[in-house]
Design a protein around this motif. Structure first.
Motif, PDB file in Angstrom:
ATOM      1  N   UNK A  60       0.829  -1.202   0.000  1.00 20.49           N
ATOM      2  CA  UNK A  60       0.000   0.000   0.000  1.00 20.49           C
ATOM      3  C   UNK A  60       0.865   1.255   0.000  1.00 20.49           C
ATOM      4  N   UNK A  61       1.900   1.232   0.854  1.00 18.39           N
ATOM      5  CA  UNK A  61       2.752   2.416   0.956  1.00 18.39           C
ATOM      6  C   UNK A  61       3.406   2.725  -0.381  1.00 18.39           C
ATOM      7  N   UNK A  62       3.949   1.687  -1.027  1.00 19.52           N
ATOM      8  CA  UNK A  62       4.589   1.927  -2.316  1.00 19.52           C
ATOM      9  C   UNK A  62       3.594   2.453  -3.337  1.00 19.52           C
ATOM     10  N   UNK A  63       2.397   1.870  -3.314  1.00 22.26           N
ATOM     11  CA  UNK A  63       1.384   2.329  -4.272  1.00 22.26           C
ATOM     12  C   UNK A  63       1.083   3.801  -4.053  1.00 22.26           C
ATOM     13  N   UNK A  64       0.922   4.188  -2.762  1.00 21.21           N
ATOM     14  CA  UNK A  64       0.594   5.587  -2.475  1.00 21.21           C
ATOM     15  C   UNK A  64       1.736   6.506  -2.893  1.00 21.21           C
ATOM     16  N   UNK A  65       2.972   6.101  -2.593  1.00 23.99           N
ATOM     17  CA  UNK A  65       4.114   6.929  -2.995  1.00 23.99           C
ATOM     18  C   UNK A  65       4.142   7.105  -4.505  1.00 23.99           C
ATOM     19  N   UNK A  66       3.905   5.976  -5.213  1.00 26.17           N
ATOM     20  CA  UNK A  66       3.906   6.038  -6.672  1.00 26.17           C
ATOM     21  C   UNK A  66       2.887   7.049  -7.177  1.00 26.17           C
ATOM     22  N   UNK A  67       1.682   6.975  -6.592  1.00 32.61           N
ATOM     23  CA  UNK A  67       0.634   7.893  -7.021  1.00 32.61           C
ATOM     24  C   UNK A  67       1.023   9.337  -6.736  1.00 32.61           C
TER      25      UNK A  67
END
Lengths: 414, 398, 244
Positions: A88-95
């Motif tokens: 989740x964290x990586x996804x949010x950072x990516x976004x």
């Protein structure tokens, strides 16, 4: 080890404490990624700080069955264990890293108004480019004052299709026959002209999105019946017909469309009698139709195979002949089974139309190529392709959604 | 499924003369086919005669006199057209294999992500699939080639990876591997693979006999890593790197010399092919995993298998049977789609042979036929293999 | 005095907001045969699936053969090897032959040599009378044959407890008998069995006790004769009148 530190293990009792602590850490982490607030730390640490903070924050709010509905569903979805939390964290950072710059380029820094290249002052996209070239992109090199003919042809098409929806079943049959067998030729004579006092426009001038639609509509309309016949031929008990169908289908399925288009534009004229000339567009449409009909044949064959033997037996036992049985019993059922496959083939056809630019027919993408190499408008490739991508995406996505709804509507479950 | 009742309205006549009824339609079709082929051949012959073109494949031995920008084997203008064909074919295979590799990896990851219980991840995967699936491949290739890769820096300000690889607008320059005594390494690898096969067979026999398992996987990995290393050391296998270096051609023009240049055309093509095909592979993988019912996993758990064993022995065999046929189809599609290289001047088979060579020799019929035949053979070979494979592993039913 | 081989104390389970098991207290003694019945949605399947931890309970204790089932349980597989289960949908592995279905677990879990495993498998298949189908594949068998094969597969692990989740509900009527016969034979051989079923004939013939569940609770539990002759609760009476 973390689990043994009871302080760090969230529990239901001090729920609010853990939630607030967790949220603080999480927000700190996000803020760092967005605004780089911890820039002063050495590079290795500042790289991991947001990750660590967010991870800690998510760990603290991970309370199973807290009783708070929103928290529970949040936890279940994106925070069910540490692995999920990291994803989740990586996804949010990516976004966070990718969406704002994209929006800036697309909208906030972009120029929408103007008529010359100089009007594009900002860092963002130059939509002026699209504005200025819009007519060309849609209609190709068609003479500007005759564009009403293309519009008329398509509006007529939409009206007739709309008519088919709202009319009673009896008349619907005639409307459909008209639509499939008569209207295409009306469209063509309207657009190419030469009769009824309309100016002749050669097919080389046809282009843009209109050409995409014209080719797609023709190829779609004709590849369907051809594919049907090929599928039947492939299942025929007559060896000659069967092997001829297999050979035909496997040939078209085994070669890339580009070679087919080359064949149509360069090789095929050699096979025509001397002094006969077949318009390039006609040759290309025939080639695409035959190409897609092979794929359609395979899709329909899947449906025919999936139909239980009992249907064939029932039809025969009622005294129906081959054609009547197929028309009334087999085909309606088989086709319903493979609606997704048929829709996929249609979709693939629409996505394949841009290839005609390698033989010199300029549909939408071909026109964008032409526009972007115009000396007055160099360097706007990105805007052009994003626009074309957007247009195609809308068309294709709409088609796939429609096919899903069709599938649901016709799900007369067995 | 044999349908014998061919009722055309000549109904009565044909069904009363069954032999004729079987014979007539086939004869008609056969004549029609022969007639059409004859018609085309006759026209082609006449047209070629009038224009003074002759038909023949001798031109393949002629000197090609054109250069190809990127080639895996030695080639220049003095080689024959046949050699040019080979270069194009190899380039097609190269981009196809690269595309297949990345498309598979990405497709599997995205396919599994779509089934994740993590809402964010599965939604992101879904958005990726919906976007890249609904945009024409040609458009994606153009976007990467004309828009994205054009934004890369000039060689002078190249993006460098540990100072041995450089990403620029003119291409991705990577070190070239220069081997000495490569054959020693090669044979040691072969030996390692052969011994792995034997170890696998031995391990299986031992398990059947005594129920004990030996760590075949670990042993294989060890063999694969250690054996070649030791042999290379003993056999004096040498590896040198030719690192690309920046060279100044003129006041403003710099470029890299040495090493291997992965040209932007190849990068754009491989990128677009991978991203596009991965969406389809993701759907295949998803269908495969969903196709294994929950009950299967529960039954496997109820007899005491560990999660790893459940995955390996029960889920994957069933999932792979669903996944492999359509995925192989996608590989074939990717290979055919690589022909779009012609639109951005990557020297694949179509551009080199059906493009440049055809323009130079004018032998449209021969060249287009050879090109189509090449792709056709590949498709049919894969088809036959798939049919054999499917029959072999098909789950038997009543 | 036989010991309790399954103990469930104050077991509660929720699916999200919905409570599917309410304060379940159940003890099963070795060699006992228990039939669990009740209307759909009463939680019967969930109850037995908690016993081999295919479902996890949130509150209460479940102890199987001396091992407590909880999140901390290591090697849940070892416990599952002692508890066999037969499913309503058979769930045979379609890509393996019947014999391979049976020998899979003994080979990979108990590390039995192949030959021994196959002998054991054939023995179990003979007991349920489908030894001649050993080399066929599940797709080639009828429903009744598949379920008997599933039974043999579970028995190949030589479990102490057998759980049955509506084993005949998915079968055509003419095949129900062959499966019930196999289950009766198993009962006579002394296996501890918990059977969720609507087949009351089977219950009367084989069960020691019958448990009636409704809306997640155990409403009534009695020895078989007593249960059918003298149901105590109104709900039990209603249920019995509907299915008998």
């Amino acid at each position: 080890m973390i689990k043994n530190l009871t302080l760090l293990k969230p529990n239901k009792e001090s729920l609010n404490l853990y939630i607030s602590l967790g949220t603080i850490f999480f927000v700190l982490g996000i803020a760092d990624v967005t605004f780089n607030i911890f820039e002063f730390l050495p590079i290795w640490i500042s790289f991991f700080v947001p990750l660590a903070f967010c991870f800690l924050g998510l760990h603290l709010i991970r309370v199973e069955f807290s009783g708070n509905k929103k928290l529970d569903s949040l936890n279940k979805n994106i925070n069910s264990n540490w692995f999920n939390a990291i994803l989740t964290i990586f996804a949010i950072f990516l976004l966070i890293k990718s969406i704002p710059p994209m929006l800036d380029w697309l909208f906030f820094d972009a120029n929408f108004v103007g008529s010359k290249k100089e009007d594009c002052t900002g860092d963002g996209a130059c939509w002026v480019f699209i504005n200025v070239w819009f007519e060309r992109l849609i209609y190709g090199l068609y003479p500007i004052n005759e564009i009403w003919r293309i519009n008329a042809a398509f509006i007529g098409l939409i009206l007739t299709v709309g008519l088919a929806f709202f009319v009673s079943a009896k008349i619907k049959k005639y409307v459909l026959i008209f639509l499939i067998f008569v209207y295409p030729f009306i469209m063509i004579s309207l657009i190419s002209g030469g009769n009824f006092g309309l100016e002749w426009v050669e097919t080389n001038a046809w282009g843009g999105l209109a050409l995409t639609f014209i080719i797609s509509i023709f190829a779609l309309t004709f590849c369907f019946p051809v594919g049907l016949f090929l599928a039947l031929g492939r299942r025929s008990s007559y060896p000659v017909i069967r092997y001829a169908s297999i050979g035909f289908i496997e040939f078209w399925r085994g070669v890339p469309l580009i070679t087919v288009l080359f064949m149509a534009s360069v090789m095929f004229p050699m096979f025509l009698p001397e002094d006969t000339y077949m318009d390039k567009l006609v040759r290309v449409v025939i080639a695409i139709t035959l190409f897609e009909s092979a794929y359609m044949a395979e899709v329909v064959r899947g449906g025919l195979q999936a139909l239980p033997r009992g249907q064939y037996d029932a039809g025969k036992s009622l005294g129906m002949g081959y054609w009547r049985m197929h028309l009334l019993v087999i085909m309606p059922q088989a086709l319903k089974l493979v609606i997704p496959g048929i829709a996929n083939t249609f979709l693939a056809l629409v996505k394949d139309t841009p290839l005609i630019l390698v033989v010199g027919l300029l549909e939408l993408i071909g026109m964008i190529d032409m526009a972007k190499t115009n000396p007055k408008w160099l360097g706007f490739a990105a805007e052009g392709y994003v626009f074309a991508g957007f247009v195609f995406w809308i068309i294709c996505y709409a088609m796939s959604r429609y096919s899903i709804s069709l599938e649901r509507k016709y799900k007369t479950d067995r | 499924m044999k349908i014998k009742n061919f009722n055309l309205g000549l109904g009565g006549f044909l069904s009363n003369n069954p032999k004729l009824g079987n014979f007539l339609p086939q004869a008609v079709t056969l004549f029609a086919i022969i007639f059409i082929i004859g018609f085309f051949t006759f026209n082609a012959q006449t047209n070629m005669d009038t224009r003074g073109i002759d038909f023949g494949f001798g031109f393949l031995k002629q000197e090609s006199s054109f250069d190809i920008q990127f080639s895996l084997i030695d080639y220049d203008g003095s080689y024959s057209y046949a050699r040019a064909y080979l270069v194009g074919l190899l380039n097609t295979l190269l981009v196809s294999i690269i595309g297949i590799f990345f498309a598979t990896v990405l497709g599997v990851v995205v396919g599994i992500s779509r089934l994740s219980s993590n809402y964010l991840i599965s939604k992101l995967a879904e958005i990726y699939v919906e976007i890249f699936r609904n945009i024409p491949l040609l458009l994606q290739i153009f976007f990467w080639y004309f828009a994205a890769l054009r934004a890369l820096p000039l060689p002078k300000e190249a993006i460098s990876f540990f100072d041995v690889s450089f990403l620029t607008i003119k291409g991705f320059f990577v070190p070239k591997l220069v081997w000495t005594n490569f054959s020693v390494l090669f044979y040691s690898l072969v030996a390692a693979i052969v011994s792995i096969v034997f170890i696998y067979i031995y391990g299986k026999r031992k398990q059947e006999a005594t129920g004990q398992r030996i760590p075949v996987f670990l042993i294989s990995v060890g063999l694969l890593l250690i054996l070649p290393l030791v042999v290379s050391f003993l056999g004096r296998v040498g590896l040198d790197f030719e690192i690309p270096s920046l060279v100044q051609h003129s006041e403003t023009i710099f470029n890299f010399k040495g090493g291997i240049n992965i040209i932007p055309e190849l990068m754009a093509l491989a990128l677009a092919l991978s991203l596009y095909t991965a969406t389809f592979i993701a759907e295949c993988v998803r269908a495969g995993i969903m196709g294994v019912t929950k009950g299967q996993k529960e039954a496997a758990a109820s007899i005491g298998l560990t999660p790893g064993q459940i995955l390996r022995l029960v889920v994957m065999p069933q999932a792979l049977r669903i996944i492999i046929p359509p995925t192989t189809n996608q590989y074939l599609n990717l290979t055919k789609n690589s022909s779009l290289a012609a639109a951005i001047a990557y020297p694949d088979l179509v551009l080199v042979f059906a493009g440049t060579a055809m323009m130079q020799t004018g032998r449209a019929i021969e060249i287009v036929s050879i090109t189509m035949l090449t792709y056709l053979s590949l498709s049919i070979a894969i088809s036959i293999f798939m049919n054999w494979y499917n029959k072999k592993i098909a789950i038997k039913e009543k | 005095m036989s010991r309790a081989i399954i103990q469930m104390k104050d077991v509660n389970k929720w699916f999200g907001d919905f409570q599917v098991l309410k304060d379940i207290n159940l003890e099963v003694v070795e060699k006992q045969k228990i039939v669990v019945c009740g209307p759909s949605g009463s939680g019967k399947s969930t109850l037995i699936r908690c016993i081999n931890r295919l479902e996890e309970h949130q509150k209460g204790q479940i102890i199987v053969d001396g091992n407590e089932l909880s999140e901390k349980t290591k090697d849940i597989e070892k416990i599952r090897a002692e508890v066999g289960m037969v499913f309503q949908q058979f769930n045979l592995f379609p890509h393996l032959s019947i014999l391979d279905n049976c020998t899979l677990a003994p080979i990979w879990v108990k590390k039995t040599p192949k030959k021994q495993a196959e002998e054991l498998g054939m023995k179990q298949l003979e007991k349920v009378q489908i030894a001649d189908q050993a080399f066929k594949f599940p797709g080639q068998l009828s429903g009744g044959q598949q379920q008997r094969a599933a039974l043999a597969r579970a028995l190949c692990m030589e479990p102490k407890i057998m759980l049955f989740d509506e084993p005949t509900s998915a079968l055509d009527p003419e095949m129900i008998k062959e499966v019930l016969d196999a289950m009766v034979n198993l009962a006579k051989a002394g296996m501890t069995m918990i059977v969720v079923t609507h087949e009351m004939g089977f219950a009367k013939e084989v069960a020691d006790e019958v448990v009636f569940m409704d809306e997640g609770m155990i409403v009534e539990r009695a020895k078989t004769k007593e249960f059918f002759a003298n149901p105590k609760s109104e709900r039990t009476k209603l249920f019995l009148s509907q299915i008998l």
